[in-house]
Design a protein around this motif. Structure first.
Motif, PDB file in Angstrom:
ATOM      1  N   GLY A 108       0.814  -1.210   0.000  1.00 54.39           N
ATOM      2  CA  GLY A 108       0.000   0.000   0.000  1.00 54.39           C
ATOM      3  C   GLY A 108       0.838   1.244   0.000  1.00 54.39           C
ATOM      4  O   GLY A 108       1.586   1.503  -0.919  1.00 54.39           O
ATOM      5  N   ALA A 109       0.709   2.036   1.071  1.00 53.30           N
ATOM      6  CA  ALA A 109       1.269   3.376   1.047  1.00 53.30           C
ATOM      7  C   ALA A 109       2.759   3.419   1.248  1.00 53.30           C
ATOM      8  O   ALA A 109       3.361   4.461   1.029  1.00 53.30           O
ATOM      9  CB  ALA A 109       0.599   4.214   2.135  1.00 53.30           C
TER      10      ALA A 109
ATOM     11  N   ASP B  81      -3.674   7.111  -1.668  1.00 53.34           N
ATOM     12  CA  ASP B  81      -3.853   5.740  -1.209  1.00 53.34           C
ATOM     13  C   ASP B  81      -3.894   5.635   0.309  1.00 53.34           C
ATOM     14  O   ASP B  81      -3.190   4.825   0.912  1.00 53.34           O
ATOM     15  CB  ASP B  81      -2.748   4.858  -1.773  1.00 53.34           C
ATOM     16  CG  ASP B  81      -3.072   3.370  -1.677  1.00 53.34           C
ATOM     17  OD1 ASP B  81      -4.233   3.008  -1.924  1.00 53.34           O
ATOM     18  OD2 ASP B  81      -2.181   2.593  -1.319  1.00 53.34           O
ATOM     19  N   GLY B  82      -4.700   6.467   0.949  1.00 49.21           N
ATOM     20  CA  GLY B  82      -4.918   6.355   2.379  1.00 49.21           C
ATOM     21  C   GLY B  82      -3.852   6.973   3.250  1.00 49.21           C
ATOM     22  O   GLY B  82      -3.907   6.833   4.474  1.00 49.21           O
ATOM     23  N   LEU B  83      -2.885   7.677   2.647  1.00 50.48           N
ATOM     24  CA  LEU B  83      -1.776   8.239   3.406  1.00 50.48           C
ATOM     25  C   LEU B  83      -1.470   9.658   2.959  1.00 50.48           C
ATOM     26  O   LEU B  83      -1.496   9.964   1.767  1.00 50.48           O
ATOM     27  CB  LEU B  83      -0.525   7.382   3.205  1.00 50.48           C
ATOM     28  CG  LEU B  83       0.749   7.863   3.914  1.00 50.48           C
ATOM     29  CD1 LEU B  83       0.666   7.559   5.406  1.00 50.48           C
ATOM     30  CD2 LEU B  83       1.979   7.193   3.306  1.00 50.48           C
TER      31      LEU B  83
ATOM     32  N   ALA C 193      -2.832   8.886   8.745  1.00 54.26           N
ATOM     33  CA  ALA C 193      -3.632   7.879   8.048  1.00 54.26           C
ATOM     34  C   ALA C 193      -4.810   7.495   8.928  1.00 54.26           C
ATOM     35  O   ALA C 193      -4.816   7.750  10.135  1.00 54.26           O
ATOM     36  CB  ALA C 193      -2.786   6.649   7.724  1.00 54.26           C
TER      37      ALA C 193
ATOM     38  N   THR D  10      -1.648   1.195   8.054  1.00 53.49           N
ATOM     39  CA  THR D  10      -1.020   1.990   6.999  1.00 53.49           C
ATOM     40  C   THR D  10       0.296   2.574   7.488  1.00 53.49           C
ATOM     41  O   THR D  10       1.301   2.584   6.774  1.00 53.49           O
ATOM     42  CB  THR D  10      -1.959   3.110   6.539  1.00 53.49           C
ATOM     43  OG1 THR D  10      -3.146   2.537   5.978  1.00 53.49           O
ATOM     44  CG2 THR D  10      -1.300   3.983   5.481  1.00 53.49           C
TER      45      THR D  10
END
Length: 390
Positions: free
Chosen positions: A47-48, A146-148, A166, A171
């Protein structure tokens, strides 16, 4: 507001002692491969947490779009009226920490304190900032997607502080454990101490030379301040963490404009690297921007377009080693994978790198053909394009 604007609003978005050897290598490779090159990147899954390595491979520029940078006339000589800092070209010693331009407010958008769930949902927006007094740096990197959301403060002495926010602790775990930070810390064996930030419970962890401070500044939101590099300091880390401000939102502004994106694509990440001083850009103008990057995606397909307006620092310069890590659109590329298309273009006299996976080269060619560099006032981000696309 048209459909494209709505789409952007909704979904845009040193050595063993120093954690930035990758970038020194990257800049050296860029200098050596200006004429014929391709960039391939590996992005750590998770992810981040994005970390890259740069590999230079020979590749001709696409015909008919842009021009080979090396084929352009030489850059103008520095303006003799510019200050020493403004005309800096990477000679030693490196510049001292300074004040980078501020991000422009995001009109009508609430900060993270009022809307914690929106953090990282729109790459065009950063829902937090840091007390300006704590942002003095050689390089300042703002990033959203992306969530960050995060800001990295690269100090002139090689110390780096990064603050990330976040909606989930997981994350932030991915950021903490990223290969971005070298040497890699053993957080499982870290020393942890209970403390507080702005009256909220927090934990301070130390693993080797790395420091990590984590807390919940408001319900529904997690924050993390990291210190690494040459000489991270607990007091400095605590002061930066205490300077977190969640009451306002800001635009992740870029001095780029694209006429359109490939059909079905949406922006997924925004990254802006600003310096605390001015340097001569490729056209001999005073410029505080080191890099400006837009990431886009369409399902499993991804691409990023990165403007590098300033001539890279000479090999061996502290300036090259100080430059922060580059991120790619997070969460869209598996570990060990790489771009299948990469080119460097001249856009309005500036160097723009493009890398993608899954897109046809004709799609990237059309995207670059509709790109322009429109900074307005380089030091006033409010004069940069309000709409990155369209």
């Amino acid at each position: 507001m048209n459909d494209l604007e709505l789409q952007l609003q909704e979904s845009f978005g040193e050595r063993a002692e120093r954690p930035v050897d990758t970038i020194a290598l990257f800049d050296a490779a860029v200098r050596q491969g200006r004429r014929r090159r391709g960039l391939s990147y590996a992005l750590r899954a998770g992810g981040a947490a994005a970390a890259i390595g740069a590999v230079i491979a020979g590749a001709a520029l696409l015909p008919g779009v842009g021009a080979d940078r090396a084929a352009l006339p030489g850059s103008p000589e520095p303006d003799p009226q510019l200050s020493a800092a403004q005309s800096w070209r990477g000679t030693d010693p490196p510049p001292a920490d300074g004040a980078a331009p501020a991000l422009p407010p995001a009109a009508g958008v609430r900060g993270a304190a009022d809307a914690p769930g929106t953090v990282g949902a729109d790459p065009a927006v950063l829902h937090f900032t840091i007390d300006p007094a704590r942002l003095r740096a050689a390089y300042l990197t703002w990033e959203s997607g992306d969530g960050l959301e995060s800001v990295a403060i690269n100090r002139a002495d090689g110390t780096v502080y990064r603050v990330s926010v976040a909606t989930t602790a997981g994350t932030l775990d991915a950021v903490r454990d990223s290969e971005l930070f070298t040497p890699k810390a053993d957080w499982a064996g870290a020393t942890t101490t209970a403390t507080s930030v702005a009256g909220r419970p927090a934990t301070l962890s130390a693993a080797g030379k790395q420091l990590l401070l984590r807390w919940q500044p408001v319900d529904g939101l997690w924050a993390q301040a990291q210190g690494f590099g040459t000489a991270p300091d607990q007091a400095a880390l605590a002061a930066i963490a205490a300077g977190l401000r969640l009451d306002k939102a800001f635009r992740c502004a870029l001095p780029l404009h694209l006429a359109s994106l490939p059909a079905g694509s949406r922006p997924v990440s925004c990254l802006l690297v600003l310096r605390g001083y001015d340097a001569n850009d490729a056209l001999g103008r005073s410029n505080p921007v080191s890099r400006a990057q837009l990431g886009i995606a369409d399902g499993d397909k991804w691409a990023w377009l990165e403007l590098s307006p300033v001539v890279p620092a000479p090999k061996g310069s502290h300036g090259a080693a100080l430059q922060p890590q580059i991120s790619l659109p997070p969460g869209v590329l598996a570990e060990g994978n790489a771009s299948d298309y990469s080119r460097s273009f001249d856009v309005d006299g500036y160097d723009v790198d493009v890398a993608s996976k899954g897109y046809a080269k004709e799609q990237m060619e059309a995207t670059v053909a509709g790109m322009s560099v429109r900074p307005g006032d380089w030091r006033d981000t409010a004069t940069w394009p309000e709409r990155i696309v369209g």
